[in-house]
Design a protein around this motif. Structure first.
Motif, PDB file in Angstrom:
ATOM      1  N   HIS A 123     -12.487 -45.960  -3.493  1.00 25.47           N
ATOM      2  CA  HIS A 123     -13.224 -47.074  -2.899  1.00 25.47           C
ATOM      3  C   HIS A 123     -12.987 -48.355  -3.673  1.00 25.47           C
ATOM      4  O   HIS A 123     -12.728 -49.414  -3.088  1.00 25.47           O
ATOM      5  CB  HIS A 123     -14.725 -46.749  -2.863  1.00 25.47           C
ATOM      6  CG  HIS A 123     -15.544 -47.888  -2.355  1.00 25.47           C
ATOM      7  ND1 HIS A 123     -16.169 -48.792  -3.183  1.00 25.47           N
ATOM      8  CD2 HIS A 123     -15.785 -48.304  -1.090  1.00 25.47           C
ATOM      9  CE1 HIS A 123     -16.777 -49.703  -2.441  1.00 25.47           C
ATOM     10  NE2 HIS A 123     -16.558 -49.433  -1.176  1.00 25.47           N
ATOM     11  N   LEU A 146      -9.448 -49.783  -3.070  1.00 24.06           N
ATOM     12  CA  LEU A 146      -9.320 -50.376  -1.734  1.00 24.06           C
ATOM     13  C   LEU A 146     -10.127 -51.667  -1.644  1.00 24.06           C
ATOM     14  O   LEU A 146      -9.688 -52.656  -1.055  1.00 24.06           O
ATOM     15  CB  LEU A 146      -9.787 -49.389  -0.660  1.00 24.06           C
ATOM     16  CG  LEU A 146      -8.869 -48.184  -0.409  1.00 24.06           C
ATOM     17  CD1 LEU A 146      -9.515 -47.234   0.592  1.00 24.06           C
ATOM     18  CD2 LEU A 146      -7.494 -48.636   0.114  1.00 24.06           C
ATOM     19  N   ASP A 147     -11.311 -51.636  -2.245  1.00 25.80           N
ATOM     20  CA  ASP A 147     -12.198 -52.796  -2.223  1.00 25.80           C
ATOM     21  C   ASP A 147     -11.487 -54.017  -2.811  1.00 25.80           C
ATOM     22  O   ASP A 147     -11.487 -55.103  -2.219  1.00 25.80           O
ATOM     23  CB  ASP A 147     -13.408 -52.453  -3.096  1.00 25.80           C
ATOM     24  CG  ASP A 147     -14.709 -52.968  -2.530  1.00 25.80           C
ATOM     25  OD1 ASP A 147     -14.795 -53.136  -1.298  1.00 25.80           O
ATOM     26  OD2 ASP A 147     -15.636 -53.194  -3.317  1.00 25.80           O
ATOM     27  N   ARG A 201      -8.048 -55.081  -0.782  1.00 28.93           N
ATOM     28  CA  ARG A 201      -8.234 -55.777   0.494  1.00 28.93           C
ATOM     29  C   ARG A 201      -8.808 -57.181   0.297  1.00 28.93           C
ATOM     30  O   ARG A 201      -8.648 -58.041   1.168  1.00 28.93           O
ATOM     31  CB  ARG A 201      -9.067 -54.950   1.465  1.00 28.93           C
ATOM     32  CG  ARG A 201     -10.450 -54.679   0.979  1.00 28.93           C
ATOM     33  CD  ARG A 201     -11.077 -53.516   1.718  1.00 28.93           C
ATOM     34  NE  ARG A 201     -11.415 -53.835   3.087  1.00 28.93           N
ATOM     35  CZ  ARG A 201     -12.530 -54.463   3.450  1.00 28.93           C
ATOM     36  NH1 ARG A 201     -13.395 -54.887   2.540  1.00 28.93           N
ATOM     37  NH2 ARG A 201     -12.784 -54.688   4.713  1.00 28.93           N
ATOM     38  N   VAL A 248      -4.275 -55.095   3.978  1.00 26.47           N
ATOM     39  CA  VAL A 248      -4.374 -53.712   3.485  1.00 26.47           C
ATOM     40  C   VAL A 248      -5.171 -52.844   4.464  1.00 26.47           C
ATOM     41  O   VAL A 248      -4.846 -51.675   4.684  1.00 26.47           O
ATOM     42  CB  VAL A 248      -5.016 -53.681   2.076  1.00 26.47           C
ATOM     43  CG1 VAL A 248      -5.491 -52.286   1.695  1.00 26.47           C
ATOM     44  CG2 VAL A 248      -4.035 -54.213   1.035  1.00 26.47           C
ATOM     45  N   ASP A 249      -6.214 -53.414   5.064  1.00 29.92           N
ATOM     46  CA  ASP A 249      -7.055 -52.669   6.019  1.00 29.92           C
ATOM     47  C   ASP A 249      -6.246 -52.013   7.136  1.00 29.92           C
ATOM     48  O   ASP A 249      -6.608 -50.953   7.631  1.00 29.92           O
ATOM     49  CB  ASP A 249      -8.078 -53.615   6.670  1.00 29.92           C
ATOM     50  CG  ASP A 249      -9.384 -53.651   5.886  1.00 29.92           C
ATOM     51  OD1 ASP A 249      -9.528 -52.891   4.909  1.00 29.92           O
ATOM     52  OD2 ASP A 249     -10.257 -54.457   6.264  1.00 29.92           O
ATOM     53  N   GLU A 250      -5.172 -52.683   7.531  1.00 31.39           N
ATOM     54  CA  GLU A 250      -4.379 -52.194   8.666  1.00 31.39           C
ATOM     55  C   GLU A 250      -3.339 -51.163   8.247  1.00 31.39           C
ATOM     56  O   GLU A 250      -2.719 -50.526   9.096  1.00 31.39           O
ATOM     57  CB  GLU A 250      -3.646 -53.367   9.340  1.00 31.39           C
ATOM     58  CG  GLU A 250      -4.561 -54.415   9.940  1.00 31.39           C
ATOM     59  CD  GLU A 250      -5.421 -53.816  11.034  1.00 31.39           C
ATOM     60  OE1 GLU A 250      -4.884 -53.078  11.877  1.00 31.39           O
ATOM     61  OE2 GLU A 250      -6.648 -54.068  11.030  1.00 31.39           O
ATOM     62  N   TRP A 251      -3.099 -51.027   6.946  1.00 37.12           N
ATOM     63  CA  TRP A 251      -2.010 -50.172   6.490  1.00 37.12           C
ATOM     64  C   TRP A 251      -2.409 -48.706   6.508  1.00 37.12           C
ATOM     65  O   TRP A 251      -3.580 -48.360   6.353  1.00 37.12           O
ATOM     66  CB  TRP A 251      -1.557 -50.576   5.084  1.00 37.12           C
ATOM     67  CG  TRP A 251      -1.001 -51.968   5.023  1.00 37.12           C
ATOM     68  CD1 TRP A 251      -0.658 -52.775   6.074  1.00 37.12           C
ATOM     69  CD2 TRP A 251      -0.747 -52.730   3.844  1.00 37.12           C
ATOM     70  NE1 TRP A 251      -0.194 -53.984   5.604  1.00 37.12           N
ATOM     71  CE2 TRP A 251      -0.240 -53.985   4.253  1.00 37.12           C
ATOM     72  CE3 TRP A 251      -0.892 -52.479   2.477  1.00 37.12           C
ATOM     73  CZ2 TRP A 251       0.119 -54.974   3.336  1.00 37.12           C
ATOM     74  CZ3 TRP A 251      -0.530 -53.462   1.575  1.00 37.12           C
ATOM     75  CH2 TRP A 251      -0.021 -54.699   1.997  1.00 37.12           C
TER      76      TRP A 251
END
Lengths: 386, 386
Positions: free
Chosen positions: B290, B293-294, B297, B303-306
């Motif tokens: 988490h 990613l946090d 992004r 990054v959200d779309e990857w």
């Protein structure tokens, strides 16, 4: 030479497998054709059986179906367990709906009132009552509701038990994909043709291929109901080996977003689920994983410490009115069971019963009668939050 | 009967494999013993070769080592590629350090001043200059710095090429774990004993087992340097198939937290890395995923779309002064190469050269002379942000 059975089922998800098992149990010969039985949406699911928390505004007939479907679960699970000796993880755990902010609280209260008006079993919980039921909940939780009639099944154990049960009942499992229905000269269904070019003849064809159903060819337009893929991500975590992490399913409303956590007896936890409309894409997206973890850790801060075992995505067969399509079609000897959207596991036993009854000359159970495969539905999408 | 080689290397990570390859290239017979060569920390790493961005306050000697180590990389990569025909993904990409808030900006500016005082190549970038270099950066980025001397290698391609190179040079690879060093009656190293009970005799024993090094028994106390496991998580994503997502390594400072994104030519991106002190635990934790990613992004919203391909964790061999231990020990014919912490890939060629030189009667390269395996170091931990 083409092989013939009484019934051929296109699709070996929870619906196709349950229908095949029930039908074989009534003495018909059955074949299931699926490239990877049990490993589509059924594998990604969390296995919540949530007649109450899934009952929402404007879907009263569906709420009745959900309750009738839930009533069949204990018998279905115990018959399957008796037949196979395999534990399906079916258990009575209840759901605790929890709200993270005041708007979330208001939304849960509104839905609770609606569910109580429908006669469903549910009760309001204060914040401290929520924490008494699920001690790991964040201190930020504002309160919620208890739905004791919500249960769970281990979705993966269940489909594996169904595959076992099917094998035991003489169902033939063929690892292939149905690409079209073969019609006889009168326009009645006579079998299916697979990707590898095989023809499987059958007395009746059952289409239970979930989101793959509309991709099956060979049929007049309008016969296959309009289902669309609604992508969902789930995460699997291990909280503690061999020990249940918390006793109830947690269904959170987190600043307007839905997030649930299902706790299994072995210490694993399933977190779900996103809802995205992206066609047939099953890639795991970083943003979806982030969003599920973001919400889950706000509800249960201990999530941060848990082992992340798996991130996976699948495609629910969504329908325009969020209800399934079950029963005969305008093509003779062609039966459909799809469109179960978020409730494939809950609805599997009643759907399987309906298909088996129909194929042996019986009636489709009354709670499913409103959800015939040939009913007219608005083609427009009717979206719901996850 | 025990087999004998000139050299036996305990550990087949990037350090052990590179040392074995260089040593075999000088005519010695070499065996590498590792339960899964290349699949420890080397497999989890991102492959950044960052002499400049890894150079920080109070570690001036280490900064000199990093620059000398980086100078060896082009020759090392091209020799390995010539020997094996395999592309290692070594390339000159430079790093762009970017700041998300004013404090992050101040921290990058301070470090930049320090790096410039050390004579390293770096320059300040405005926010719009950052976005000109990496167009996918968030509009929230406040500015940063360019370090053109930072490079990258595909860590997995590199260790696979090293395994290939070792095989080609006659190195024997044994899939087993070294549990102890065998000493002769004079107390000199004479071979290693493995988990499965085999003894491999050798003229010299090289301990290059990363965090596993202190677990190797049979030696007097204090001989094995004090390395400790520093856990790191990395994520692998696919931005776009077959096309580089962005041209430079992005090293972000996100509200005081460090996060980097390394973009490969094939469209994959490695996001790293957490730093946790949790002993020998390599489970992937939800909180670490988490947090990566946090931060990622916030730096690159795309990054959200990857697609999220993999979450993995490994253990860096941390040392009290963040510097490696390379060279002979107080035990005759026992050589150590460990403690490379966050810089195993950067330091692999110079470490391999040092080991090969030492084993063939030569001198350890001057930039490594200060980091002998038998130097005294404070036992206390000296932690650094990731």
């Amino acid at each position: 030479m083409a092989e013939t059975t009484d019934v051929v089922v296109a699709g070996g998800g929870v619906i196709g497998l349950a229908a095949a098992w029930e039908t074989a149990g009534r003495g018909l010969s059955v074949r299931v054709v699926d490239p990877a039985p049990g490993h589509g949406a059924a594998w990604v699911a969390a296995g919540m059986l949530a007649p109450v928390t899934e009952s929402t505004f404007g879907e009263e007939a569906l709420a009745g179906l959900f309750v009738a479907a839930a009533d069949r679960w204990p018998g279905f699970a115990s018959r399957l367990q008796d037949a196979t000796g395999s534990d399906t993880g079916f258990r009575t755990c209840g759901s605790v709906a929890v709200a993270l902010d005041a708007s979330d609280r208001a939304a849960i209260d509104q839905l609770l009132d609606h569910q109580l008006r429908l006669g469903l079993e549910a009760s309001r919980l204060s914040a401290s009552e929520c924490r008494a039921l699920v001690p790991a909940l964040s201190p930020a939780v504002r309160g919620g509701a208890l739905m004791p009639g919500d249960h769970q099944v281990d979705n993966r154990a269940l489909v594996l038990a169904l595959i076992e049960g099917c094998a035991g009942a003489g169902v033939k499992l063929t690892s292939d994909r149905v690409v079209s229905v073969s019609l006889d000269r009168d326009g009645a269904a006579a079998g299916v043709v697979t990707e590898s070019g095989e023809l499987f003849q059958a007395g009746t064809v059952v289409l239970a291929a979930g989101v793959g159903t509309p991709q099956i060819g060979g049929l007049p337009e309008g016969v296959v109901p309009p289902v669309r893929p609604v992508k969902g991500h789930t995460l699997r975590l291990r909280a503690e080996a061999g020990r249940e992490a918390f006793p109830h399913t947690v269904r959170g409303l987190v600043h307007g977003r839905h997030c649930y956590l299902v706790s299994r007896a072995d210490g694993t936890v399933v977190i779900g689920a996103t809802s995205e409309e992206r066609g047939y894409d099953t890639r795991v997206q970083a943003g979806a994983v982030h969003s599920l973890l973001d919400d889950a850790r706000l509800l249960l801060p201990a999530v941060d410490e848990w082992e992340l075992l798996e991130c996976i995505a699948g495609l629910r067969p969504g329908s325009p009115d969020n209800a399934p399509f079950v029963g005969p079609t305008s093509v003779a000897r062609l039966v459909v069971a799809t469109g179960h959207y978020r409730n494939g596991f809950l609805l599997a036993p009643i759907t399987a019963e309906a298909i088996a009854e129909h194929l042996t000359g019986g009636e489709i159970p009354a709670p499913l009668a409103a959800f015939r495969a040939d009913r007219r539905v608005e083609a427009a999408r009717s979206e719901r939050p996850s």
